[in-house]
Write an enzyme that holds these catalytic residues in place. Structure first.
Site, PDB file in Angstrom:
ATOM      1  N   HIS A  45       0.831  -1.199   0.000  1.00 22.54           N
ATOM      2  CA  HIS A  45       0.000   0.000   0.000  1.00 22.54           C
ATOM      3  C   HIS A  45       0.868   1.253   0.000  1.00 22.54           C
ATOM      4  O   HIS A  45       0.567   2.236  -0.684  1.00 22.54           O
ATOM      5  CB  HIS A  45      -0.923   0.009   1.209  1.00 22.54           C
ATOM      6  CG  HIS A  45      -1.825  -1.193   1.284  1.00 22.54           C
ATOM      7  ND1 HIS A  45      -2.692  -1.417   2.324  1.00 22.54           N
ATOM      8  CD2 HIS A  45      -1.989  -2.242   0.438  1.00 22.54           C
ATOM      9  CE1 HIS A  45      -3.350  -2.545   2.110  1.00 22.54           C
ATOM     10  NE2 HIS A  45      -2.934  -3.066   0.988  1.00 22.54           N
ATOM     11  N   GLN A 367      11.197  -7.122  -6.653  1.00 18.73           N
ATOM     12  CA  GLN A 367      10.275  -7.749  -7.586  1.00 18.73           C
ATOM     13  C   GLN A 367      10.091  -6.959  -8.875  1.00 18.73           C
ATOM     14  O   GLN A 367      10.014  -7.540  -9.955  1.00 18.73           O
ATOM     15  CB  GLN A 367       8.919  -7.976  -6.914  1.00 18.73           C
ATOM     16  CG  GLN A 367       7.901  -8.636  -7.835  1.00 18.73           C
ATOM     17  CD  GLN A 367       6.710  -9.169  -7.090  1.00 18.73           C
ATOM     18  OE1 GLN A 367       6.783 -10.202  -6.453  1.00 18.73           O
ATOM     19  NE2 GLN A 367       5.596  -8.444  -7.166  1.00 18.73           N
ATOM     20  N   HIS A 382       0.206 -15.199  -6.313  1.00 14.75           N
ATOM     21  CA  HIS A 382      -1.068 -15.329  -5.591  1.00 14.75           C
ATOM     22  C   HIS A 382      -2.059 -14.249  -6.010  1.00 14.75           C
ATOM     23  O   HIS A 382      -3.159 -14.185  -5.499  1.00 14.75           O
ATOM     24  CB  HIS A 382      -0.835 -15.281  -4.089  1.00 14.75           C
ATOM     25  CG  HIS A 382      -0.268 -13.984  -3.579  1.00 14.75           C
ATOM     26  ND1 HIS A 382       0.736 -13.304  -4.224  1.00 14.75           N
ATOM     27  CD2 HIS A 382      -0.567 -13.240  -2.485  1.00 14.75           C
ATOM     28  CE1 HIS A 382       1.024 -12.206  -3.539  1.00 14.75           C
ATOM     29  NE2 HIS A 382       0.250 -12.141  -2.489  1.00 14.75           N
ATOM     30  N   GLU A 390       2.502  -5.194 -11.835  1.00 15.26           N
ATOM     31  CA  GLU A 390       3.937  -5.190 -12.117  1.00 15.26           C
ATOM     32  C   GLU A 390       4.274  -6.222 -13.190  1.00 15.26           C
ATOM     33  O   GLU A 390       5.120  -5.979 -14.062  1.00 15.26           O
ATOM     34  CB  GLU A 390       4.718  -5.467 -10.834  1.00 15.26           C
ATOM     35  CG  GLU A 390       4.717  -4.298  -9.862  1.00 15.26           C
ATOM     36  CD  GLU A 390       5.337  -4.630  -8.523  1.00 15.26           C
ATOM     37  OE1 GLU A 390       5.527  -3.702  -7.722  1.00 15.26           O
ATOM     38  OE2 GLU A 390       5.613  -5.815  -8.261  1.00 15.26           O
ATOM     39  N   ASP A 406     -10.020 -10.635  -2.756  1.00  8.98           N
ATOM     40  CA  ASP A 406     -10.262 -10.354  -4.167  1.00  8.98           C
ATOM     41  C   ASP A 406      -9.174 -10.915  -5.078  1.00  8.98           C
ATOM     42  O   ASP A 406      -9.167 -10.638  -6.275  1.00  8.98           O
ATOM     43  CB  ASP A 406     -10.412  -8.851  -4.387  1.00  8.98           C
ATOM     44  CG  ASP A 406      -9.355  -8.054  -3.661  1.00  8.98           C
ATOM     45  OD1 ASP A 406      -8.160  -8.305  -3.912  1.00  8.98           O
ATOM     46  OD2 ASP A 406      -9.719  -7.210  -2.843  1.00  8.98           O
TER      47      ASP A 406
END
Length: 487
Positions: A45, A367, A382, A390, A406
């Site tokens: 976030h 990442q 996941h 990304e 979600d």
């Protein structure tokens, strides 16, 4: 609220009195536009909101932009400050923290679970954020608009009382936003019925959306009753949408028009606009890795030795751990692919797949740099939304293994709507078998014809569309500029 916090921040009342006194003495011109971004201390976030804050600053060079997250996160971002809770100017964005009551960081083993965190974070955060807003006003920089993220849904109650307008930054897909909105506005029973329908073809029709299959819905079944692991999450979402109903708001969504055109228009009661992907074309220096990626350089050097599109990258995120059985199935499945792989496994207990020429197992990595490396051929994920974007912006196909909330909706977008990958099947315990992982990797990384070619072509196409959306004159860039220029 701890006494140390009281000494660090003057009370909101004191600052408001100072500001009122100053206004009575000198008539001043209208304040310069000042955006305050507020988020919880969760890494994904924070990074996403920082990216958006930087984009707003770029869109409005004459505006001020300030970023506020919890003290614990602020200290990680700026570990060398002489005053660890002080304001920092980094580029064109200022940083000043609020306290969530856990300034040393929240430890579930010490403080209790989420049930202990969120009530205290709301109470202490409301008080200290009020003081931050007053502090900025006292320094001649009154806040004119606040942008907040979903897990600090208490923010509108704090700032709207001071006459400051708000906008929600929804760092998830617009489809999930629309589904949640409909859930809290008369469609809860319909969604619950679909979620509990045993038919594999069960689907639900919601206003403005294409039919959604049962396995594309957020996991309401695991959230809807007391005692369930994520019941508190549903309560927080209920409060969030109640605040939107009460205060009215613009909703900025980290997506783009070409990806979710229907979902962006499925809630006409609110001004829902696409401003993403905020990660597209974004310089690395705007990000902060709260987990301190010690192996980042070594990972990139290892990837440099691999042929294009040859490496399987696997990561299930930084928050929820996987079961020992899933860990073992993942290790054996990655080995069985016969391809080189980079596996992020923060809590490996069985040694992983080794660390050598064909396999590299690390606790964390950079990442975004990994997903933009030409050696990476697919991403086993996941389906957290920021990770998905990304991968999308890097043009990397995906094997979707959603776990809760979600993420199931994101997986459906990846496979069915965007054609970006394949969704793995899991058993009754939610475990993806080694054979299933091998099958899915072959689908997206297979030979020179068939499904793999189609997936790669779609991945490259979506990467181009994402870049176009945030470039000058693109749909998201225009939306963000229109929002930032509002008085």
């Amino acid at each position: 609220m701890a006494s140390s916090n009281r000494t660090k921040l003057l009370s909101a009342t004191a600052y408001v009195q100072m500001a009122n006194s100053s206004r009575q003495m000198v008539a001043s011109p209208p304040p310069r536009q000042h955006f305050l971004f507020v988020t919880d201390p969760i890494q994904s976030h924070v990074n996403s909101a920082r990216r958006l804050a930087a984009r707003v600053a770029a869109a409005m060079p004459n505006a001020r932009v300030t970023f506020s997250t919890a003290v614990s996160c602020h200290r990680v971002m700026f570990p060398h400050l002489k005053s660890p809770d002080g304001e920092v100017l980094q580029g064109v964005v200022s940083y000043i923290p609020y306290s969530d009551g856990f300034d040393g960081g929240f430890n579930p083993e010490v403080h209790g679970g989420a049930d202990a965190y969120w009530p205290r974070a709301r109470a202490v955060g409301s008080e200290t954020l009020c003081a931050v807003v007053a502090l900025l006003a006292g320094r001649g920089r009154p806040v004119t608009r606040v942008v907040y993220t979903a897990l600090v849904g208490w923010v509108p109650d704090v700032v709207c009382a001071q006459g400051v307008s708000v906008a929600l930054y929804w760092a998830k897909p617009a489809t999930a936003f629309a589904v949640y909105h409909h859930y809290f506005h008369g469609h809860a029973e319909l969604l619950a019925a679909c979620a509990s329908d045993p038919s594999p073809d069960a689907a639900v029709r919601l206003p403005g959306l294409a039919p959604l299959k049962r396995d594309a819905l957020p996991s309401f079944a695991s959230m809807a009753s007391p005692g369930k692991r994520h019941y508190l999450t549903l309560g927080m979402l209920r409060d969030l949408f109640s605040a939107l109903d009460e205060h009215g708001s613009t909703v900025l969504v980290d997506t783009f028009d070409a990806l979710e055109p229907d979902a962006l228009r499925a809630v006409p009661q609110l001004d829902v606009v696409a401003v993403g992907p905020v990660a597209a074309g974004e310089p690395r220096k705007r990000c902060v890795d709260l987990l301190l990626a010690r192996d980042a350089k070594a990972c990139m050097e290892w990837l440099d030795t691999k042929p294009p599109r040859s490496v399987v990258y696997a990561s299930f995120g930084s928050i929820l751990s996987v079961s020992k059985r899933q860990e073992e199935e993942m290790r054996r499945g990655l080995d069985a692919t016969g391809r080189p792989y980079l596996w992020v496994a923060r809590r490996i207990t069985n040694g992983g797949g080794g660390d050598g020429e064909r396999a590299r197992v690390v606790e964390w990595c950079d990442q975004r740099r990994v997903l933009s490396h030409p050696a990476v051929g697919c991403f086993v994920t996941h389906c957290r939304w920021d990770s998905t974007l990304e991968s999308l912006t890097g043009g990397v196909p995906m094997v979707a293994v959603p776990r809760w909330a979600d993420q199931t909706t994101v997986a459906a977008l990846v496979e069915e709507s965007a054609g970006l990958g394949v969704r793995a099947r899991v058993d009754a315990e939610g475990v993806m078998s080694r054979g299933e992982l091998q099958r899915c990797v072959e689908i997206v990384m297979g030979g020179a014809d068939g499904a793999a070619v189609s997936v790669r072509e779609w991945a490259e196409r979506w990467a181009r569309l994402a870049e176009a959306a945030v470039s000058a004159g693109g749909t998201s860039e225009r939306n963000l500029r229109a929002f930032a220029s509002e008085a």
